[in-house]
Motif scaffolding. Structure first.
Motif, PDB file in Angstrom:
ATOM      1  N   GLY A 113       5.936  -6.394  -7.437  1.00  0.00           N
ATOM      2  CA  GLY A 113       5.896  -5.149  -6.670  1.00  0.00           C
ATOM      3  C   GLY A 113       7.303  -4.652  -6.408  1.00  0.00           C
ATOM      4  N   ASP A 114       7.579  -4.233  -5.171  1.00  0.00           N
ATOM      5  CA  ASP A 114       8.919  -3.760  -4.826  1.00  0.00           C
ATOM      6  C   ASP A 114       9.695  -4.816  -4.034  1.00  0.00           C
ATOM      7  N   THR A 115       9.375  -6.091  -4.269  1.00  0.00           N
ATOM      8  CA  THR A 115      10.096  -7.176  -3.595  1.00  0.00           C
ATOM      9  C   THR A 115      11.533  -7.254  -4.083  1.00  0.00           C
ATOM     10  N   ASN A 135       0.791  -1.238   0.000  1.00  0.00           N
ATOM     11  CA  ASN A 135       0.000   0.000   0.000  1.00  0.00           C
ATOM     12  C   ASN A 135       0.819   1.283   0.000  1.00  0.00           C
ATOM     13  N   HIS A 136       2.015   1.268  -0.571  1.00  0.00           N
ATOM     14  CA  HIS A 136       2.745   2.532  -0.713  1.00  0.00           C
ATOM     15  C   HIS A 136       2.034   3.439  -1.717  1.00  0.00           C
ATOM     16  N   PRO A 137       2.100   4.779  -1.474  1.00  0.00           N
ATOM     17  CA  PRO A 137       1.311   5.721  -2.291  1.00  0.00           C
ATOM     18  C   PRO A 137       1.541   5.595  -3.791  1.00  0.00           C
ATOM     19  N   GLY A 140       9.109  -7.640   3.727  1.00  0.00           N
ATOM     20  CA  GLY A 140      10.429  -7.031   3.883  1.00  0.00           C
ATOM     21  C   GLY A 140      10.322  -5.543   3.574  1.00  0.00           C
ATOM     22  N   HIS A 141      10.109  -5.216   2.305  1.00  0.00           N
ATOM     23  CA  HIS A 141       9.894  -3.819   1.881  1.00  0.00           C
ATOM     24  C   HIS A 141       8.677  -3.242   2.620  1.00  0.00           C
ATOM     25  N   THR A 142       7.610  -4.024   2.752  1.00  0.00           N
ATOM     26  CA  THR A 142       6.560  -3.771   3.741  1.00  0.00           C
ATOM     27  C   THR A 142       6.308  -5.095   4.444  1.00  0.00           C
TER      28      THR A 142
HETATM   29 ZN   LIG Z   1       6.958   0.415  -2.158  1.00  0.00          ZN
END
Ligand SMILES: [Zn+2]
Length: 208
Positions: free
Chosen positions: A135-137, A63-65, A116-118
């Protein structure tokens, strides 16, 4: 040989917003059903990405913006269920947990918990095809950014237990930058995991 991937699940990708976040659309080529993954910004661009398909869900990796900036607008417009990680705080219609399956026409997506990242980030693998929306994994140059030592340790466990268990021909579609195959990166990731990084957290690179 025929490329089954092309015939059965189509991946569309478009960077949107100030952070050039890659929005993805997966389309079952037989039925035309689709999902929109990470509606970060630019509803008009996202709508175009869904052209000639029938959206059945909006999926969220975390849920990053930059990943959810246009969620409200796309949810109103499409009227389809929003599926998001359990802890994301998004008012999801369906909470996603590891090993969940999501139907897209005749195709199925498997949910991988990749924290990790979230703390609750998920990745999406297409069943029977080496397609992974991560995602940002993980990026080609390193794992996603972390903001604490504990989160970085969680990222290491995610790399070791989840990402390295994916096949060499896994094509990873990250939240930023170009897609990349996992196989050629495997030695660099293993080398990275074998090192002692002490109390590190932040922006990591495989070669550090
Ligand atoms: Zn992110």
């Amino acid at each position: 040989m025929t490329d089954l991937r092309e015939e059965t699940m189509i991946v569309r990708c478009k960077p949107v917003g100030a952070w050039a976040m890659n929005a993805h659309v997966l389309v079952c080529s037989k039925t035309g059903q689709s999902v929109l993954i990470d509606p970060g910004a630019e509803p008009q661009t996202l709508t175009k990405l869904l052209d000639n398909s029938t959206p059945v869900a909006i999926l969220i990796t975390h849920n990053h913006p930059d990943h959810v900036g246009a969620l409200g607008a796309m949810r109103r417009q499409l009227g389809v269920p929003v599926m998001a990680p359990a802890l994301s705080g998004i008012g999801a219609d369906r909470q996603l947990n590891t090993d969940d399956r999501i139907d897209i026409g005749e195709q199925q997506i498997r949910v991988y918990s990749t924290p990790g990242h979230t703390e609750d980030q998920v990745s999406f693998g297409v069943e029977g095809h080496p397609i992974y929306i991560v995602g940002d994994t993980i990026f080609e140059g390193g794992p996603g950014k972390t903001w604490s030592c504990a989160d970085f340790q969680t990222t290491l466990a995610t790399m070791r237990n989840i990402v390295l268990a994916w096949p060499d021909d896994a094509l990873c579609y990250p939240g930023h930058g170009d897609p990349f195959p996992l196989g050629p990166l495997r030695p660099a990731i293993e080398h990275f995991l074998a090192k002692d990084h002490g109390p590190f957290f932040g922006d990591a690179e495989w070669k550090m």
